[in-house]
Write a protein that holds these residues in place. Structure first.
Motif, PDB file in Angstrom:
ATOM      1  N   ILE A  30       0.855  -1.186   0.000  1.00  0.00           N
ATOM      2  CA  ILE A  30       0.000   0.000   0.000  1.00  0.00           C
ATOM      3  C   ILE A  30       0.892   1.237   0.000  1.00  0.00           C
ATOM      4  N   PRO A  31       0.636   2.196  -0.889  1.00  0.00           N
ATOM      5  CA  PRO A  31       1.556   3.338  -1.065  1.00  0.00           C
ATOM      6  C   PRO A  31       1.801   4.183   0.175  1.00  0.00           C
ATOM      7  N   SER A  32       0.803   4.331   1.042  1.00  0.00           N
ATOM      8  CA  SER A  32       0.982   5.214   2.190  1.00  0.00           C
ATOM      9  C   SER A  32       0.165   4.721   3.376  1.00  0.00           C
ATOM     10  N   GLU A  33       0.554   5.206   4.578  1.00  0.00           N
ATOM     11  CA  GLU A  33      -0.183   4.856   5.782  1.00  0.00           C
ATOM     12  C   GLU A  33      -1.585   5.442   5.749  1.00  0.00           C
ATOM     13  N   GLU A  34      -1.731   6.612   5.128  1.00  0.00           N
ATOM     14  CA  GLU A  34      -3.052   7.242   5.017  1.00  0.00           C
ATOM     15  C   GLU A  34      -4.019   6.351   4.234  1.00  0.00           C
ATOM     16  N   MET A  35      -3.518   5.752   3.143  1.00  0.00           N
ATOM     17  CA  MET A  35      -4.355   4.839   2.362  1.00  0.00           C
ATOM     18  C   MET A  35      -4.691   3.580   3.159  1.00  0.00           C
ATOM     19  N   LEU A  39      -8.456   2.257   4.053  1.00  0.00           N
ATOM     20  CA  LEU A  39      -8.936   0.900   3.792  1.00  0.00           C
ATOM     21  C   LEU A  39      -9.541   0.294   5.049  1.00  0.00           C
ATOM     22  N   MET A  40      -8.861   0.476   6.186  1.00  0.00           N
ATOM     23  CA  MET A  40      -9.337  -0.128   7.430  1.00  0.00           C
ATOM     24  C   MET A  40     -10.608   0.519   7.953  1.00  0.00           C
ATOM     25  N   LYS A  41     -10.856   1.781   7.604  1.00  0.00           N
ATOM     26  CA  LYS A  41     -12.090   2.431   8.033  1.00  0.00           C
ATOM     27  C   LYS A  41     -13.304   1.856   7.312  1.00  0.00           C
ATOM     28  N   ARG A  42     -13.056   1.147   6.221  1.00  0.00           N
ATOM     29  CA  ARG A  42     -14.153   0.605   5.423  1.00  0.00           C
ATOM     30  C   ARG A  42     -14.328  -0.901   5.551  1.00  0.00           C
ATOM     31  N   VAL A  44     -14.826  -4.747   6.471  1.00  0.00           N
ATOM     32  CA  VAL A  44     -15.544  -5.522   7.482  1.00  0.00           C
ATOM     33  C   VAL A  44     -14.804  -6.832   7.757  1.00  0.00           C
ATOM     34  N   CYS A  45     -14.131  -7.344   6.745  1.00  0.00           N
ATOM     35  CA  CYS A  45     -13.505  -8.666   6.851  1.00  0.00           C
ATOM     36  C   CYS A  45     -12.151  -8.647   7.550  1.00  0.00           C
ATOM     37  N   ALA A  46     -11.465  -7.509   7.560  1.00  0.00           N
ATOM     38  CA  ALA A  46     -10.152  -7.430   8.208  1.00  0.00           C
ATOM     39  C   ALA A  46     -10.282  -6.820   9.596  1.00  0.00           C
ATOM     40  N   LYS A  47      -9.440  -7.261  10.514  1.00  0.00           N
ATOM     41  CA  LYS A  47      -9.487  -6.763  11.892  1.00  0.00           C
ATOM     42  C   LYS A  47      -8.490  -5.640  12.133  1.00  0.00           C
ATOM     43  N   SER A  48      -7.270  -5.786  11.640  1.00  0.00           N
ATOM     44  CA  SER A  48      -6.226  -4.796  11.879  1.00  0.00           C
ATOM     45  C   SER A  48      -5.254  -4.772  10.715  1.00  0.00           C
ATOM     46  N   ILE A  49      -4.535  -3.663  10.607  1.00  0.00           N
ATOM     47  CA  ILE A  49      -3.488  -3.549   9.598  1.00  0.00           C
ATOM     48  C   ILE A  49      -2.209  -3.070  10.288  1.00  0.00           C
ATOM     49  N   PHE A  50      -1.073  -3.609   9.850  1.00  0.00           N
ATOM     50  CA  PHE A  50       0.210  -3.346  10.494  1.00  0.00           C
ATOM     51  C   PHE A  50       1.242  -2.892   9.459  1.00  0.00           C
ATOM     52  N   GLU A  51       2.191  -2.106   9.916  1.00  0.00           N
ATOM     53  CA  GLU A  51       3.363  -1.829   9.099  1.00  0.00           C
ATOM     54  C   GLU A  51       4.341  -2.969   9.345  1.00  0.00           C
ATOM     55  N   LEU A  52       4.585  -3.779   8.313  1.00  0.00           N
ATOM     56  CA  LEU A  52       5.367  -5.006   8.467  1.00  0.00           C
ATOM     57  C   LEU A  52       6.859  -4.692   8.522  1.00  0.00           C
ATOM     58  N   TRP A  53       7.492  -5.050   9.630  1.00  0.00           N
ATOM     59  CA  TRP A  53       8.934  -4.818   9.800  1.00  0.00           C
ATOM     60  C   TRP A  53       9.749  -6.073   9.490  1.00  0.00           C
ATOM     61  N   GLY A  54       9.140  -7.231   9.659  1.00  0.00           N
ATOM     62  CA  GLY A  54       9.867  -8.463   9.379  1.00  0.00           C
ATOM     63  C   GLY A  54       8.952  -9.663   9.419  1.00  0.00           C
ATOM     64  N   HIS A  55       9.318 -10.725   8.685  1.00  0.00           N
ATOM     65  CA  HIS A  55       8.530 -11.966   8.711  1.00  0.00           C
ATOM     66  C   HIS A  55       9.410 -13.121   8.257  1.00  0.00           C
ATOM     67  N   GLY A  56       8.986 -14.344   8.585  1.00  0.00           N
ATOM     68  CA  GLY A  56       9.738 -15.517   8.177  1.00  0.00           C
ATOM     69  C   GLY A  56       9.019 -16.785   8.564  1.00  0.00           C
ATOM     70  N   ARG A  57       9.550 -17.910   8.092  1.00  0.00           N
ATOM     71  CA  ARG A  57       8.927 -19.214   8.379  1.00  0.00           C
ATOM     72  C   ARG A  57       9.440 -19.827   9.691  1.00  0.00           C
ATOM     73  N   GLN A 154     -10.623  -1.581  13.167  1.00  0.00           N
ATOM     74  CA  GLN A 154     -11.960  -1.141  13.574  1.00  0.00           C
ATOM     75  C   GLN A 154     -12.934  -2.301  13.442  1.00  0.00           C
ATOM     76  N   ARG A 155     -13.763  -2.443  14.460  1.00  0.00           N
ATOM     77  CA  ARG A 155     -14.839  -3.434  14.410  1.00  0.00           C
ATOM     78  C   ARG A 155     -16.152  -2.824  14.891  1.00  0.00           C
ATOM     79  N   GLU A 156     -16.162  -1.499  15.117  1.00  0.00           N
ATOM     80  CA  GLU A 156     -17.352  -0.850  15.659  1.00  0.00           C
ATOM     81  C   GLU A 156     -18.396  -0.561  14.591  1.00  0.00           C
ATOM     82  N   LEU A 157     -17.973  -0.559  13.329  1.00  0.00           N
ATOM     83  CA  LEU A 157     -18.865  -0.186  12.241  1.00  0.00           C
ATOM     84  C   LEU A 157     -20.121  -1.055  12.215  1.00  0.00           C
TER      85      LEU A 157
END
Length: 435
Positions: A30-35, A39-42, A44-57, A154-157
């Motif tokens: 996603i190009p920016s945190e604002e975007m 997305l998260m304000k709209r 219903v299916c997603a609970k949270s969004i994170f800025e990913l710093w690292g991941h692995g198996r 958000q889950r209050e919507l």
């Protein structure tokens, strides 16, 4: 829903990770945190969004990934005058508090300089661990691990628009969660014009209006449009004087987006020619709680016109389910703007379902087909289509059969035989449930 919102806000699924349908975690670009917040304000299916710093198996891969993350992106959130906490979420497995603390302590190589504040921190960091979807076969180690900064959730919507608290409801008022999902599939945005040809009590208009679209609808039921007749609410016999669609929108502070609701037969043309709507979002009637009706047959119309030039209200007749969907697609192809979307529910009988059953039109492209289970044998599919071709006269009566678009010859087609069976089965299950 996520794909539709990404195409609306900008962004895409990451090429780093193959999208696993059975995984609760997805990596997005996603190009920016604002975007991302938009997305998260709209959604219903997603609970949270994170800025990913690292991941692995594995834990080792996660730590190596974190050490490679640019320090200049980390530092603004690790300052000495800031507060933070680290939260651990494990999907499909429960960890003890000691195990959680051990995993948090393993991140000591990160340059945290702020103070820990568990109640009201400025920044929240999450460790996310995916142990798969099978509760009977939980692995010792997670399939994938993620670490990132919490951005928005958000889950209050859904709760704030609950049908239980709504002023005006009917027998089949759409659940608030599904209503918002449909609006997101339709990519509804501010200043759009959204139309529902089977508007009922207007539940689908509310979600579109919440996103800033101007809304309108039609329905053949005079009493529903005008808020008259018997009430659907428990312990209430008749509808009150101010139970109508406008009152519902007023309840949520959305009345300024309400254009109007008209008494009209969706099988009859009432609109001027030309593209009018940015999205058509609807739930066609089926089953016994909402009968499929339209005004009298063409022969009755001609005879009545010969007898008198005065206004005449025709008696309603059966409206075959395959005709409903054919008329809906034809209307969408003609009256949607280019790139506009049609979103509607299609009832199916699961043992006999095939992709061929889905109605098609040469001007509309199938975008998504999502199933909602109703029982072991019946379900309904949320169909999303997008207008990709200008409507021409030769498209007036086209439908897809065996890979080719053919002239539609009424409800005696193979689809009507299928949908007649679906209607009967749904009606039987509704009767059994009432008993």
């Amino acid at each position: 829903e996520i794909t539709s919102l990404l195409s609306l806000y900008g962004g895409q699924f990451s090429g780093e990770q193959e999208i696993r349908v059975n995984s609760p975690f997805w990596i997005l670009n996603i190009p920016s945190e604002e975007m991302a917040r938009g997305l998260m304000k709209r959604t219903v299916c997603a609970k949270s969004i994170f800025e990913l710093w690292g991941h692995g198996r594995s834990a080792g891969e996660l730590y190596a990934s974190l050490k490679n993350y640019p320090m200049d992106k980390m530092l603004p959130y690790l300052q000495s005058d800031s507060t933070y906490k680290v939260h651990i979420h494990t999907f499909n497995k429960t960890l003890t508090q000691a195990q959680k603390i051990k995993k948090i302590d393993a991140l000591e190589f990160l340059p945290f300089k702020g103070k820990v504040n568990l109640k009201n921190p400025e920044h929240i960091f999450w460790i996310l661990e995916d142990y798969g979807m099978d509760p009977n076969n939980v692995p010792e180690e997670p399939f994938h691990l993620y670490f990132g900064r919490w951005v928005h959730g958000q889950r209050e919507l859904i709760e704030s628009y609950s049908v239980k608290k709504r002023h005006f409801i009917g027998n089949t008022s759409m659940d608030a969660c599904l209503s918002f999902i449909m609006a997101n599939h339709g990519r509804v945005k501010p200043n759009d014009v959204v139309y529902d040809p089977f508007v009922g009590t207007g539940g689908l208009l509310i979600s579109s209006a919440h996103f800033g679209a101007y809304v309108c609808g039609t329905d053949i039921d005079y009493n529903t449009i005008h808020g008259l007749g018997k009430a659907s609410r428990k312990n209430q016999k008749w509808r009150g004087p101010d139970e109508n669609i406008r009152a519902n929108l007023r309840q949520y502070g959305l009345e300024k987006y309400y254009l109007d609701a008209l008494v009209s037969d969706s099988s009859r043309p009432i609109w001027r020619k030309g593209m009018l709507f940015d999205a058509i979002i609807t739930d066609p009637p089926y089953g016994i709680r909402e009968a499929t009706r339209r005004t009298g047959s063409q022969k009755e119309t001609v005879k009545s016109a010969e007898r008198s030039t005065e206004n005449h209200i025709f008696v309603s007749s059966n409206y075959h389910l395959s005709d409903i969907f054919f008329d809906l697609l034809k209307f969408a192809a003609e009256y949607l703007v280019m790139g506009g979307r049609l979103v509607y529910w299609l009832p199916i009988y699961r043992p006999e379902y095939t992709e061929e059953i889905i109605p098609r039109h040469p001007c509309l492209k199938l975008i998504s087909n999502c199933e909602q289970m109703l029982s072991s044998h019946t379900s309904r599919r949320l169909i999303t289509m997008e207008k990709v071709k200008e409507f021409k006269d030769q498209d007036q009566n086209s439908y897809l059969l065996d890979g080719q678009y053919m002239p539609y010859r009424g409800h005696n087609s193979f689809r009507e035989k299928y949908f007649s069976g679906v209607t009967k089965r749904i009606a039987k299950e509704e009767k059994d449930n009432q008993k």
